[in-house]
Design a protein around this motif. Structure first.
Motif, PDB file in Angstrom:
ATOM      1  N   LYS A  31       0.962  -1.078  -0.104  1.00  0.00           N
ATOM      2  CA  LYS A  31      -0.045   0.400   0.248  1.00  0.00           C
ATOM      3  C   LYS A  31       0.846   0.812   0.314  1.00  0.00           C
ATOM      4  O   LYS A  31       0.330   2.372   0.828  1.00  0.00           O
ATOM      5  N   SER A  32       1.670   1.236  -0.787  1.00  0.00           N
ATOM      6  CA  SER A  32       2.973   2.296  -1.066  1.00  0.00           C
ATOM      7  C   SER A  32       2.808   2.243  -2.398  1.00  0.00           C
ATOM      8  O   SER A  32       3.698   1.170  -2.652  1.00  0.00           O
ATOM      9  N   ILE A  33       3.301   3.760  -2.432  1.00  0.00           N
ATOM     10  CA  ILE A  33       3.625   3.569  -4.128  1.00  0.00           C
ATOM     11  C   ILE A  33       4.651   5.108  -4.047  1.00  0.00           C
ATOM     12  O   ILE A  33       4.898   6.635  -3.240  1.00  0.00           O
ATOM     13  N   ARG A  75       7.990   8.740  -0.921  1.00  0.00           N
ATOM     14  CA  ARG A  75       6.930   7.370  -1.285  1.00  0.00           C
ATOM     15  C   ARG A  75       5.781   7.552  -0.500  1.00  0.00           C
ATOM     16  O   ARG A  75       5.263   8.666   0.328  1.00  0.00           O
ATOM     17  N   VAL A  76       4.047   7.546  -1.422  1.00  0.00           N
ATOM     18  CA  VAL A  76       2.583   7.617  -1.299  1.00  0.00           C
ATOM     19  C   VAL A  76       2.580   6.655  -0.309  1.00  0.00           C
ATOM     20  O   VAL A  76       2.008   5.609  -0.430  1.00  0.00           O
ATOM     21  N   VAL A  77       1.516   6.736   0.883  1.00  0.00           N
ATOM     22  CA  VAL A  77       1.257   5.422   1.607  1.00  0.00           C
ATOM     23  C   VAL A  77      -0.572   5.953   1.805  1.00  0.00           C
ATOM     24  O   VAL A  77      -0.411   6.635   2.370  1.00  0.00           O
ATOM     25  N   LEU A  78      -0.822   4.799   1.808  1.00  0.00           N
ATOM     26  CA  LEU A  78      -2.343   4.375   1.709  1.00  0.00           C
ATOM     27  C   LEU A  78      -2.560   4.079   3.142  1.00  0.00           C
ATOM     28  O   LEU A  78      -2.156   2.851   3.463  1.00  0.00           O
ATOM     29  N   ILE A  79      -3.670   4.552   3.995  1.00  0.00           N
ATOM     30  CA  ILE A  79      -4.143   4.661   5.828  1.00  0.00           C
ATOM     31  C   ILE A  79      -5.012   3.569   5.947  1.00  0.00           C
ATOM     32  O   ILE A  79      -5.836   4.290   5.312  1.00  0.00           O
ATOM     33  N   LYS A  80      -5.438   3.390   6.258  1.00  0.00           N
ATOM     34  CA  LYS A  80      -6.447   2.313   6.326  1.00  0.00           C
ATOM     35  C   LYS A  80      -6.439   1.751   7.484  1.00  0.00           C
ATOM     36  O   LYS A  80      -5.617   0.393   8.322  1.00  0.00           O
TER      37      LYS A  80
END
Length: 80
Positions: A31-33, A75-80
């Motif tokens: 979940k990071s790019i 990096r951009v990381v999605l938080i859930k």
């Protein structure tokens, strides 16, 4: 442009670009790019250069607490 108007192309709205950004995370395991990889994916999907709109969309998602930016790794990381 952030504020919509009746002549606006909805394909190039902050809400649409934000949804495309979130959808890019679905295929990722961690979940990071990388920032530029994400930008290239979104530009390929929209078929246009979206510099300012991309930043506005990232800011929108960051303000909602959906993503974080890791400065050390770029990096951009999605938080859930």
């Amino acid at each position: 442009m952030i504020k919509p108007h009746k002549y606006m192309n909805l394909k190039l709205s902050v809400i649409n670009i934000s949804s495309l950004i979130i959808n890019c995370f679905d295929s990722l395991d961690d979940k990071s790019i990388k920032y530029h990889e994400l930008y290239n994916k979104i530009c390929n999907e929209v078929d246009e250069e979206i510099n300012e709109l991309y930043l506005d969309s990232l800011t929108f998602l960051f303000a909602l607490g959906v993503i974080e930016y890791n400065k050390e790794e770029d990096r951009v990381v999605l938080i859930k």
